[in-house]
Design an enzyme around this catalytic site. Structure first.
Site, short mmCIF file in Angstrom:
data_model
loop_
_atom_site.label_atom_id
_atom_site.label_comp_id
_atom_site.label_asym_id
_atom_site.label_seq_id
_atom_site.Cartn_x
_atom_site.Cartn_y
_atom_site.Cartn_z
N LYS A 82 73.59 64.98 108.43
CA LYS A 82 73.28 65.50 107.09
C LYS A 82 74.45 66.36 106.61
CE LYS A 82 69.71 68.13 104.61
NZ LYS A 82 68.48 68.94 104.73
N SER A 157 64.75 67.36 101.84
CA SER A 157 66.11 67.18 101.37
C SER A 157 66.95 66.26 102.28
CB SER A 157 66.80 68.54 101.25
OG SER A 157 66.89 69.17 102.52
N SER A 181 62.14 69.55 105.27
CA SER A 181 63.20 68.60 104.92
C SER A 181 63.59 67.59 105.99
CB SER A 181 64.45 69.36 104.49
OG SER A 181 64.30 69.75 103.15
N1 GLN Z 1 61.39 70.98 99.74
C1 GLN Z 1 61.49 72.32 100.21
C2 GLN Z 1 62.38 73.10 99.28
O1 GLN Z 1 62.80 72.56 98.33
C3 GLN Z 1 62.01 72.35 101.61
C4 GLN Z 1 63.45 72.03 101.70
C5 GLN Z 1 64.00 72.09 103.08
O2 GLN Z 1 63.26 72.01 104.06
N2 GLN Z 1 65.30 72.24 103.17
O3 GLN Z 1 62.68 74.22 99.48
#
Ligand code: GLN
Length: 490
Positions: A82, A157, A181
């Site tokens: 990532k 994400s 994410s």
């Molecule tokens: N979707 C969540 C956010 O937008 C979690 C994102 C993540 O785990 N990096 O904060």
């Protein structure tokens, strides 16, 4: 298996073939690169493909394998990372214009650990900007598409990593998880994703989003691979002050097809309104499987503070983000808007043009929640709620070895569907956020389909109980073939 099909292998399968000298790392890497070339135009999972670096490395590894007595399970195996994890000499963008041309001068600890095993890094995967989002649509570059249905999102994400694993653009991948994410995109792409206990995996070299919540973890094709990757990336790191000084078990040790006697609770708050019926049905079927495998199921668990987790998260995460992202000022590194009259204007304009809308929204939310006069009402309150949520989990784990819930309340949604409505987007993570708030580990594994769209099951446990989660996941996986199905693209 044909040389041009090697990209379909899991890590443990590839390892066996490498060990027996039946394939070479170069063949494996070429197969993966060819797959990427074929599929990227549809899926858009990668921000950077480091073809030359990967091929050179694979050849080097092959020379080593020729003379080595033994190789370890990740030796010579291609991986995608990532793009929030620093890779020396390979651009690390965080899905942001702010870091579009940032080439880290150092490796994250997890990368050093992978390189010590002679893993072959093939490239960097797309993500929501600074890991803020649930659909990978907030990438500053392009959205990633779900390989199961190209008109839908892969989750986020870490959507690039999950989509790439699902469609065999890599053998495995790394993601990061602040509120879901790793797990939510794993569920939406029908792959395995583990968010380790807070402190289990070093975050040195992980670009910070919300430091009290962020963890790095594996995204893999099956549970065995997940355990193998955890064996390598876990462990204490003096460069990360939140790193836990506990020894790392062999995570493959408990991969046995029995869960007899384990107590599993089903918290009812995770199965209420907003959870699609097909998701509920798949989860119930999966839980019945767990019961058949010998687990004792309690359907009557209640975690009443769950309903405050989302609100608390969206105070805590943006607050920490607003502090962490203050470093992008156009002076130190990254994007800099030069067309300014003075230093203040440089910073202002750098942020205006360097950050996307969602990142700006989070910075504003966080700055507001932390400002004098609001700090007690919002940030402090959220911290107190966090403690209550944590205590509630602690109590539950006195009685249960694990808790099981859906990973995502819904199947993959259409690209663009939630882009205009941040609240709807935030709700994608209702089932995963509480886990980060409590700092506990959780795994998502494939648990079925609704009209050919993936559904994931989340298994969570007390701190440092990854072995038990892997054991339950493994036992379930043995009885299904969800993880073997491939997207229609393949
Ligand atoms: N979707 C969540 C956010 O937008 C979690 C994102 C993540 O785990 N990096 O904060």
């Amino acid at each position: 298996m044909q040389a041009n099909e090697l990209h379909q292998l899991t890590t443990h399968e590839a390892h066996e073939l490498l060990k027996q000298r039946k394939i070479s790392s170069a063949e494996l890497t070429k197969s993966v690169l060819k797959r990427i070339a074929e599929i990227e135009g549809k899926v858009h999972a990668c921000v950077t493909i480091a073809e030359d670096i990967a091929l050179k490395e694979a050849e080097k590894v092959d020379d080593y394998i020729k003379t080595a007595h033994e190789i370890t399970p990740l030796t010579g195996i291609p991986i995608l990372i990532k793009d929030v994890i620093c890779t020396k000499g390979i651009r690390t963008t965080c899905g942001s214009k702010m870091l579009e041309n940032f080439v880290p001068p150092y490796d994250a600890t997890v990368i050093e650990k992978l390189k010590a095993q002679k893993a072959v890094i093939v490239g960097k995967t797309n993500m929501d900007e600074f890991a803020m989002g649930s659909s990978t649509e907030h990438s500053a570059f392009f959205p990633t598409h779900n390989p199961w249905d190209l008109s839908r999102v892969p989750g986020g994400s870490s959507g690039g990593s999950a989509a790439a694993v699902a469609v065999d653009e890599t053998i495995y991948a790394l993601g990061s998880d602040t509120g879901g994410s790793i797990r939510q995109p794993a569920a939406l792409c029908s792959v395995v994703g583990l968010k380790p206990t807070y402190g289990r995996v070093s975050r040195f070299g992980l670009v910070a989003f919300a430091s009290s919540l962020d963890q790095i973890g594996p995204i893999t094709k099956d549970v065995t691979d997940c355990a193998l990757v955890m064996n390598v990336i876990s462990g204490y790191d003096s460069r990360d002050s939140t790193s836990a000084p506990y020894p790392v078990p062999d995570y493959t040790r408990q991969l046995i097809p029995s869960i007899k006697g384990l107590k599993i609770g089903i918290p009812r708050e995770y199965l209420v309104e907003g959870v699609q019926n097909q998701v509920k049905a798949a989860l119930e079927a999966a839980i019945n499987k767990l019961q058949e495998l010998g687990a004792e199921i309690d359907w009557e668990v209640s975690l009443p503070h769950t309903k405050y987790a989302l609100a608390a998260y969206y105070i805590l995460a943006p607050s920490e983000a607003s502090a962490n992202l203050a470093r992008y000022d156009g002076v130190k590194y990254g994007f800099s808007e030069r067309n300014a009259r003075n230093v203040i204007e440089t910073t202002e304009r750098t942020r205006q043009f360097g950050f996307g809308l969602e990142v700006k929204r989070r910075i504003m939310l966080g700055t507001y929640a932390l400002s004098a006069g609001y700090y007690d009402a919002y940030y402090l309150k959220a911290q107190k709620v966090r403690t209550l949520i944590k205590q509630e989990f602690d109590q539950a784990f006195e009685k249960y070895d694990a808790l099981v819930t859906p990973t995502s309340p819904i199947v993959p949604f259409k690209l663009g569907e939630k882009l205009e409505d941040p609240m709807q987007m935030y709700l994608s993570d209702v089932c995963t956020l509480p886990i980060n708030i409590a700092g506990i580990p959780a795994i998502s594994i494939p648990a079925g389909f609704a009209d050919n769209l993936p559904i994931g099951m989340q298994i969570m446990g007390k701190p440092f109980s990854e072995e038990i989660l892997l054991r339950i996941a493994f036992a379930y996986e043995q009885t299904t073939d969800w993880h073997k199905r491939k997207p229609p693209l393949s």
